[in-house]
Write a protein that holds these residues in place. Structure first.
Motif, PDB file in Angstrom:
ATOM      1  N   GLN A  12      -0.748  -9.661  -4.385  1.00  0.00           N
ATOM      2  CA  GLN A  12      -2.607  -9.968  -5.484  1.00  0.00           C
ATOM      3  C   GLN A  12      -1.754  -8.739  -6.524  1.00  0.00           C
ATOM      4  OE1 GLN A  12      -5.816  -7.721  -3.630  1.00  0.00           O
ATOM      5  NE2 GLN A  12      -4.454  -7.460  -1.732  1.00  0.00           N
ATOM      6  N   ARG A  19      -3.843  -2.515  -9.521  1.00  0.00           N
ATOM      7  CA  ARG A  19      -4.469  -3.174  -8.368  1.00  0.00           C
ATOM      8  C   ARG A  19      -5.752  -1.888  -8.667  1.00  0.00           C
ATOM      9  NH1 ARG A  19      -3.369  -6.110 -13.065  1.00  0.00           N
ATOM     10  NH2 ARG A  19      -2.980  -8.262 -12.068  1.00  0.00           N
ATOM     11  N   ALA A  20      -6.739  -2.312  -8.362  1.00  0.00           N
ATOM     12  CA  ALA A  20      -8.446  -1.511  -7.545  1.00  0.00           C
ATOM     13  C   ALA A  20      -8.495  -1.641  -6.200  1.00  0.00           C
ATOM     14  CB  ALA A  20      -8.733  -0.371  -8.628  1.00  0.00           C
ATOM     15  N   PHE A  21      -9.199  -0.832  -5.039  1.00  0.00           N
ATOM     16  CA  PHE A  21      -9.782  -1.328  -4.289  1.00  0.00           C
ATOM     17  C   PHE A  21     -10.916  -0.435  -4.432  1.00  0.00           C
ATOM     18  CE2 PHE A  21      -5.166  -2.504  -4.632  1.00  0.00           C
ATOM     19  CZ  PHE A  21      -5.739  -4.007  -4.073  1.00  0.00           C
ATOM     20  N   GLY A  22     -11.762  -0.772  -3.470  1.00  0.00           N
ATOM     21  CA  GLY A  22     -13.015   0.064  -3.079  1.00  0.00           C
ATOM     22  C   GLY A  22     -13.095   0.880  -1.377  1.00  0.00           C
ATOM     23  N   GLN A  27     -12.994   5.013  -4.697  1.00  0.00           N
ATOM     24  CA  GLN A  27     -11.862   3.871  -6.056  1.00  0.00           C
ATOM     25  C   GLN A  27     -10.414   4.265  -5.699  1.00  0.00           C
ATOM     26  OE1 GLN A  27     -14.385   2.260  -8.672  1.00  0.00           O
ATOM     27  NE2 GLN A  27     -15.139   3.835  -9.382  1.00  0.00           N
ATOM     28  N   ALA A  43      -7.972   5.898  -8.786  1.00  0.00           N
ATOM     29  CA  ALA A  43      -8.228   4.943  -9.482  1.00  0.00           C
ATOM     30  C   ALA A  43      -8.917   5.179 -11.127  1.00  0.00           C
ATOM     31  CB  ALA A  43      -9.481   3.872  -9.091  1.00  0.00           C
ATOM     32  N   VAL A  44      -9.670   6.898 -10.970  1.00  0.00           N
ATOM     33  CA  VAL A  44     -10.670   7.463 -12.307  1.00  0.00           C
ATOM     34  C   VAL A  44      -9.510   8.563 -12.165  1.00  0.00           C
ATOM     35  CG1 VAL A  44     -12.889   7.989 -12.760  1.00  0.00           C
ATOM     36  CG2 VAL A  44     -12.715   6.835 -10.592  1.00  0.00           C
ATOM     37  N   ALA A  53      -5.703   2.093 -12.839  1.00  0.00           N
ATOM     38  CA  ALA A  53      -5.515   0.960 -12.702  1.00  0.00           C
ATOM     39  C   ALA A  53      -4.744   0.264 -13.602  1.00  0.00           C
ATOM     40  CB  ALA A  53      -5.694  -0.334 -10.972  1.00  0.00           C
TER      41      ALA A  53
END
Lengths: 102, 822
Positions: A12, A19-22, A27, A43-44, A53
């Protein structure tokens, strides 16, 4: 005790992108380097909240898209004087799923 | 076995030569021994005037202190003078009896102060009298300071009104002394300035409280036990307690003369810095005479040291020194002085441009020969000095409007002389970098402009401050700024400039960014900072043959929208020429309502901007709009702004909207080194602001169209240069396209046309675009046509994303947008 999180298949994420995920309320940006290595960092962007990301990466660093602060993917340390990103252990399991340990 | 390198002289030239040799791995090839007359490591002699004035302590000005010699395995004999060289047996003989053999010898003995003949200068035993000083060394400076501080000393007299003399005069004022300068020339600094400039400098110097006597020679120093004054040629007597002699310098050639080397005015060297007729002896710095020139400035020394090191280490045998064009830029006694080349015209055909404003102490003079600058003087206002130095060094073509050489017409006022800027003054307004931060980066070891920029992030925002950053770094490094070869690279990660990079890509048949890294990057390492520039360049070069790797794109180009501060995006649909319709407006209104667009904004380019769209909503917003991309995000052709033109406007002379729409239809979305903003105005009232666009078109009476290029009205303001006036819209389209292709192929990455056009020169661009002087016009037209033919609306990707998760949110737990709803 750290619980590994499976966040889905490796493919993916295109090669060279992130790509980012919680995960557990955090994050996490997961990157798939062009050689297939996985890296995970928060992610921040600590500078102004930029979406890490969406950054441009090479084998070593990610560049935040907002103000071009750079961070080493392996250590999270900034090469441009920003505060560091948190890093996460990440790998692909036998089923080629991404596993992140928060 | 390592060869033995002996260096006579441990000043700026000797030490710099050794540094350059070490930088070429000469530390392994040579056992290095240095002899220095002074008992110290080496220091920055230029800064002695700051030590005199108390602005810096003597410890601050060391370039290499003693540990540096140990760390580099250099044997230093400090305070030991070399008296003789035996060039046959290859030994040097020092005053302390030491005899040292060499394989290669470098002479860097520098200069000494010249003491003009006058009565009463020496004691009967032949030494210089107590109270008379030269101003050349650390010891000179210390003694002068000590003497000046003694309370009964009230008045100093400086003999020599050159650069050093004025510095000494100003420095001595710091100790409460009254100071007078006696200068034998007709005006101050006559080596660098013409009479008019000299007169203005005199006013500025006198305004500081320094007394000036020009055209007067000092014939005697008066006083028996202690100095009481001097006598001038016209028998005037001036009282003083101390005398400083700064009447020029003479090369130190004694050791060369007694050793039988070629000496004329100084030690004669060839283009390799090798002493004439000697196999293994080199010389560098103020003690050399090269092609008849003897230099007394630091910049030629840096250039000589590099060539010398290339030759001695054998790293580059083709390296030659061909002489220096000397330009000085300094603050003399608090006054900015820059001078280069000729102080005034010499031939009848020389152009001489002079601006003089005595009340403010400003004087500018430029001498032009055959459309090249051959000399310039700036006093009291050095704002244009960076540009002029470049024009002088590189022989750049000059603007027809000569006035713009002296003044920034309509440019931002921030380019004040950098020396005047306070440390707290913000140099880079994007990243909030102060002058002080840049200066400390330089003092912390950043010796090139890019290194200082990297360390501070100055100039890394909009880039408008780069010139000022460069000036600050040069000023802080005091002339010792190094050229960073990387400055010429197209992208930082590939060590090639643009032409070389393009030809290697063609030769090797590379078709993707990753292939370029693999083939051309050092150790094949990819570099994030280089990806976007490479992607743009290769798309331009290869059109449909380019293998598009999405990771090489910046996020804006991956999702065809402009990222905003909260991670949302802005959506600008195409609206050619700024002309819209009822249907478009209704549709935009519906989309904005449906997607709860937080802000709808008219842009400067006459478009409608929908802000605050979440990434994952982009495809549906595009689908609902069903309009093509307006390209408000890329380093690419952006918009053509137009006025209403002759159909409606009672002043209109041309169909500006029609031409604007046709230009935009043709060139939409083509990528370029930096964005391209265009405009077409229907008459010279310029309602579409054509004069400040990358390419601006103006209809003029008689059915003609003027094409302007290189204009800007953003971070930088520049009026475009008139390329040509033509008769038809078709010619406008052809020539604008040809220029844009030339720009695409030749501009540096992120170099806007406002920098590109003056760099290349409007005359050159005219000759290429209009007269086809390089025979490439047809090829440029064909290349542009190929790019036009390969245009695909990027918003069509909404139905078939080329990468998985292309439009997935990157801040999954943040509620977006976070912007205020208006």
């Amino acid at each position: 005790m750290k619980i590994p999180h499976v966040v889905g298949p490796v493919d993916q994420i295109p090669f060279g992108e992130g790509r980012a995920f919680g995960i557990d309320g955090e994050q996490v940006a997961v990157f798939r380097l062009r050689d297939g290595t996985l890296r995970a960092v928060s992610a921040v962007c600590p500078h102004k909240g930029g979406p890490i990301a969406d950054g441009t990466i090479d084998q070593r660093v990610v560049m935040c898209p907002l103000h071009q602060h750079s961070f080493e993917l392996e250590t999270g340390c900034s090469t441009t004087g920003a505060k560091p990103l948190r890093t996460y252990e990440v790998f692909a399991d036998e089923g080629q799923n991404i596993v992140v340990i928060p | 076995m390592a060869r033995r390198l002996v260096v006579i002289g441990n000043g700026m030239a000797g030490a710099r030569a050794v540094e350059e040799i070490l930088a070429r791995s000469g530390g392994d090839a040579f056992d290095i021994t240095m002899f220095g007359d002074e008992p110290y490591g080496n220091y920055n002699r230029i800064m002695l005037s700051h030590v005199l004035s108390g602005e810096e302590s003597d410890a601050d000005i060391f370039l290499n202190a003693l540990p540096w010699y140990r760390e580099n395995n250099i044997t230093l004999h400090a305070g030991v003078r070399v008296e003789r060289i035996d060039k046959y047996s290859k030994h040097v003989f020092a005053a302390d009896g030491r005899v040292v053999p060499y394989d290669v010898l470098v002479i860097a003995t520098g200069s000494h102060s010249f003491l003009p003949p006058m009565d009463g200068l020496y004691t009967p035993s032949g030494s210089v009298r107590h109270g008379v000083f030269t101003f050349r060394t650390m010891d000179d400076t210390r003694k002068m300071v000590q003497f000046a501080q003694q309370e009964h000393h009230r008045r100093a007299l400086v003999i020599g009104g050159g650069l050093l003399g004025l510095e000494a005069a100003r420095g001595l004022q710091a100790y409460g002394l009254d100071v007078a300068v006696v200068h034998s020339g007709g005006h101050l600094m006559n080596a660098q300035l013409g009479p008019d400039g000299g007169a203005i400098l005199r006013r500025s110097v006198e305004a500081l409280g320094i007394e000036v006597h020009t055209g007067s020679r000092t014939t005697a120093v008066l006083g028996k036990d202690r100095i009481t004054g001097v006598r001038l040629r016209d028998d005037t007597e001036l009282g003083c307690d101390m005398v400083v002699v700064t009447a020029g310098i003479r090369p130190n050639v004694d050791v060369a003369v007694v050793s039988g080397l070629a000496v004329e005015r100084a030690i004669v060297v060839d283009d390799h810095l090798r002493v004439m007729d000697e196999e293994d002896i080199y010389a560098v710095g103020e003690c050399v005479q090269h092609r008849g020139e003897v230099y007394g400035l630091v910049a030629p020394l840096w250039e000589q040291a590099a060539v010398l090191a290339d030759q001695i280490t054998g790293v580059d045998r083709s390296s030659v020194y061909l002489g220096s064009r000397t330009a000085t830029k300094l603050k003399v006694a608090g006054v900015d002085v820059a001078s280069m080349g000729l102080p005034g015209p010499e031939l009848d055909t020389d152009e001489h441009i002079v601006f003089s404003e005595p009340s403010r102490g400003v004087f500018k003079s430029i001498v032009i020969r055959d459309n090249k600058m051959v000399g310039a003087t700036l006093l009291g206002d050095s704002r244009k000095v960076a540009y002029l130095t470049q024009a002088f060094d590189q022989g750049l073509p000059l603007p027809e409007e000569r006035l713009s050489l002296m003044f920034d017409l309509g440019s931002p006022a921030e380019e004040e002389g950098v020396a005047e800027l306070a440390d707290s003054a913000q140099v880079c307004n994007c990243n909030g970098v102060s002058k002080g931060a840049l200066v400390s980066a330089v003092q912390g070891g950043c010796r090139s402009v890019p290194a200082a920029m990297d360390a501070t992030r100055a100039g890394k925002g909009c880039g408008a401050c780069k010139l000022l950053v460069t000036q600050v770094v040069e000023w802080a490094a005091d002339g010792a700024v190094e050229d960073d070869p990387a400055a010429s690279y197209y992208v930082p990660g590939i060590p090639l400039d643009k032409p070389a990079l393009m030809s290697r890509i063609r030769e090797l048949g590379l078709r993707s960014v990753s292939q370029v890294f693999a083939a051309l990057a050092p150790d094949s390492v990819e570099d994030a900072k280089s990806k976007m520039g490479l992607a743009s360049l290769m798309k331009m070069m290869l059109a449909e043959k380019y293998i598009d790797e999405r990771d090489a794109r910046f996020i804006n180009d991956r999702v065809h929208a402009n990222i905003q501060r909260d991670g949302t995006f802005s959506v600008v649909p195409q609206m050619k020429g700024g002309v819209t319709s009822v249907q478009q407006l209704r549709r935009i209104a519906d989309v904005a309502e449906k997607h709860k667009i937080p802000m709808i904004k008219l842009t400067g380019g006459q478009r409608i901007d929908l802000l605050g769209v979440a990434k994952e909503d982009l495809p549906t917003v595009w689908a609902d709009l069903d309009m093509p991309s307006g390209y408000a995000y890329g380093k690419s052709f952006r918009t053509v702004k137009t006025c209403v033109g002759k159909d409606y406007c009672r002043f209109g002379t041309g169909d500006s909207t029609g031409l604007g729409i046709s230009l935009e239809s043709r060139f939409q979305g083509i990528e370029s080194p930096a964005k391209l903003k265009l405009a077409v105005s229907g008459c010279p009232r310029n309602c579409a602001e054509s004069l400040v666009k990358d390419v601006g078109v103006v209809a003029v009476e008689g059915g003609r169209w003027e094409i302007y290029i290189g204009g800007a009205a953003g971070a930088h303001i520049r009026k475009g240069d008139l390329l040509v006036a033509v008769d038809t819209p078709e010619e406008v389209t052809l020539l604008a396209g040809r220029f844009m292709q030339y720009y695409r192929e030749n501009a540096n990455w992120l170099e806007r046309t406002y920098a590109f056009v003056p760099r290349v020169g409007i005359e050159r661009i005219r000759s290429v675009i209009l007269d086809d002087s390089e025979g490439i016009a047809a090829r440029l037209d064909a290349a542009m046509q190929e790019s036009v033919d390969n245009y695909v609306d990027p918003w069509s990707e909404r139905d078939d994303p080329p990468t998985p998760g292309q439009f997935r949110t990157s801040l999954p737990l943040t509620v977006l947008p976070q912007v205020p709803v208006r």
